[in-house]
Write an enzyme that holds these catalytic residues in place. Structure first.
Site, PDB file in Angstrom:
ATOM      1  N   GLU A   7      -6.919   4.639   7.827  1.00 25.06           N
ATOM      2  CA  GLU A   7      -6.653   6.046   7.505  1.00 25.06           C
ATOM      3  C   GLU A   7      -7.956   6.741   7.056  1.00 25.06           C
ATOM      4  O   GLU A   7      -8.253   8.025   7.218  1.00 25.06           O
ATOM      5  CB  GLU A   7      -5.489   6.222   6.769  1.00 25.06           C
ATOM      6  N   LYS A  51       0.176   4.271  -0.301  1.00 26.68           N
ATOM      7  CA  LYS A  51      -0.414   5.374   0.563  1.00 26.68           C
ATOM      8  C   LYS A  51      -0.385   6.727  -0.418  1.00 26.68           C
ATOM      9  O   LYS A  51      -0.156   6.281  -1.792  1.00 26.68           O
ATOM     10  CB  LYS A  51       0.110   5.684   1.658  1.00 26.68           C
ATOM     11  N   HIS A  98      -9.593   1.054   4.861  1.00 28.43           N
ATOM     12  CA  HIS A  98      -8.247   1.245   5.639  1.00 28.43           C
ATOM     13  C   HIS A  98      -8.501   2.117   6.682  1.00 28.43           C
ATOM     14  O   HIS A  98      -9.347   3.267   6.931  1.00 28.43           O
ATOM     15  CB  HIS A  98      -7.358   1.898   4.818  1.00 28.43           C
ATOM     16  N   SER A 116       3.527  -2.070  10.625  1.00 26.30           N
ATOM     17  CA  SER A 116       4.969  -2.119  10.618  1.00 26.30           C
ATOM     18  C   SER A 116       5.512  -3.519  10.392  1.00 26.30           C
ATOM     19  O   SER A 116       6.369  -4.012  11.114  1.00 26.30           O
ATOM     20  CB  SER A 116       5.259  -1.801  12.173  1.00 26.30           C
ATOM     21  N   GLY A 128       2.447   2.229  10.984  1.00 28.19           N
ATOM     22  CA  GLY A 128       3.474   3.500  10.701  1.00 28.19           C
ATOM     23  C   GLY A 128       4.189   3.966  11.846  1.00 28.19           C
ATOM     24  O   GLY A 128       4.717   4.918  12.169  1.00 28.19           O
ATOM     25  N   GLU A 166      -5.537  -5.023  10.624  1.00 32.74           N
ATOM     26  CA  GLU A 166      -4.425  -3.815  10.954  1.00 32.74           C
ATOM     27  C   GLU A 166      -4.613  -3.111  12.018  1.00 32.74           C
ATOM     28  O   GLU A 166      -5.773  -2.303  11.876  1.00 32.74           O
ATOM     29  CB  GLU A 166      -4.632  -2.900   9.593  1.00 32.74           C
ATOM     30  N   ASN A 221       0.824  -1.124   0.018  1.00 36.93           N
ATOM     31  CA  ASN A 221       0.001   0.035   0.125  1.00 36.93           C
ATOM     32  C   ASN A 221       0.924   1.305   0.009  1.00 36.93           C
ATOM     33  O   ASN A 221       1.312   1.619   1.075  1.00 36.93           O
ATOM     34  CB  ASN A 221      -0.959  -0.100   1.158  1.00 36.93           C
TER      35      ASN A 221
HETATM   36  P1  13P Z   1       3.058   0.409   8.014  1.00 32.08           P
HETATM   37  O1  13P Z   1       3.550  -0.689   7.174  1.00 32.08           O
HETATM   38  O2  13P Z   1       3.798   1.557   7.311  1.00 32.08           O
HETATM   39  O3  13P Z   1       2.913   0.400   9.253  1.00 32.08           O
HETATM   40  O4  13P Z   1       1.598   0.533   7.117  1.00 32.08           O
HETATM   41  C1  13P Z   1       0.595  -0.297   7.134  1.00 32.08           C
HETATM   42  C2  13P Z   1      -0.738  -0.047   6.438  1.00 32.08           C
HETATM   43  O5  13P Z   1      -1.433   0.668   6.999  1.00 32.08           O
HETATM   44  C3  13P Z   1      -0.871  -0.920   5.392  1.00 32.08           C
HETATM   45  O6  13P Z   1      -2.174  -0.812   4.657  1.00 32.08           O
END
Ligand code: 13P
Length: 252
Positions: free
Chosen positions: A97, A11, A95, A212, A173, A167, A9
């Site tokens: 976010e 982002k 997601h 992560s 992150g 997740e 992803n």
């Molecule tokens: P990270 O791997 O940066 O923690 O993000 C995970 C994520 O949100 C994947 O969709």
């Protein structure tokens, strides 16, 4: 047997030049006979171009979000039909976010899931609790609710053409991954929850872990029986890291 998936992803990162370099490095390093399916999820504006770069390769194209509506006056939105048109096979829905920064409700996420499937896109449904919810012992309540809203709207059979990603919000992150045991507990819970409606579907549904994941912790996470690969954020922007995560699923 559930074939694992490793999805990157991206982002809101990258430029056309960055994307071309990343895809080139991924293609150069991708082994023949990787155990896992490999997906990349670029931002909307780059889907078509990245789609062209990965056409006829083992890398599959996925989007990061989709509109719940089929078409019409929805300024700024992108429909499932458009994603299909530019070559996407998968799309992330729900997601964290989107849920937390843009206030997407469980119901909206479920409608996005349905909109994706209506155009034969495979939704990757993200679920996961926030830190305060985990600390209050509410992880299963939250994840169960997020899952149930989709199952109520779409039916359990819809999961035959879907993927789930667990997740935990506190692991995204932050550099603080769930431990393999913490992930396994929630993945097993998700499978059980689906199994209450249909044991065969539960057994076949792939449940990815995200939060992560790095080259250094992927193998131990993927070794857990209910962890069927990963949804990778930051580490997916680095070809060497991402390829190492893919390799952690083994070969076949
Ligand atoms: P990270 O791997 O940066 O923690 O993000 C995970 C994520 O949100 C994947 O969709």
């Amino acid at each position: 047997m559930r074939r694992p998936i490793v999805a990157g992803n991206w982002k809101m990162h990258g430029t056309r030049a960055d994307n071309a370099r990343l895809v080139e490095e991924l293609l150069a390093g991708l082994p023949d006979g990787a155990a896992a399916e490999c997906l990349v999820c670029p931002p909307f504006v780059y889907l078509q171009e990245v789609g062209r770069l990965v056409r006829d390769t083992p890398i599959q194209l996925a989007a990061q979000d989709v509109c719940a509506e089929a078409q019409g006056a929805f300024t700024g939105e992108v429909s499932a039909a458009m994603l299909k048109d530019v070559g996407c096979g998968f799309v992330i829905v729900g997601h964290s976010e989107r849920r937390w920064i843009y206030h997407e409700s469980d119901q909206l996420v479920a409608r996005k899931f349905a909109a994706a499937q209506a155009k034969s896109l495979v939704p990757i449904l993200c679920v996961g609790e926030q830190l305060a919810e985990r600390e209050a012992g509410r992880t299963e309540e939250v994840v169960g609710r997020q899952l149930d809203v989709v199952l109520e709207l779409c039916g359990v059979a819809a999961l035959r053409a879907a993927v789930i990603a667990y997740e935990p919000v506190w692991a995204i992150g932050t550099g603080r991954s769930a431990t393999p045991e913490q992930a396994q507990v929630v993945h097993a819970f998700i499978r059980e929850r689906i199994g209450m409606r249909d044991a065969k579907v539960a057994d076949a549904t792939r449940v990815l872990y995200g939060g992560s994941v790095k080259a250094g912790n992927a193998a131990e996470l993927f070794a857990r029986p209910d962890v069927d690969g990963g949804l990778i954020g930051g580490a997916s922007l680095n070809a060497e890291e991402f390829l190492a995560i893919l390799a952690a699923c083994g070969s076949r």
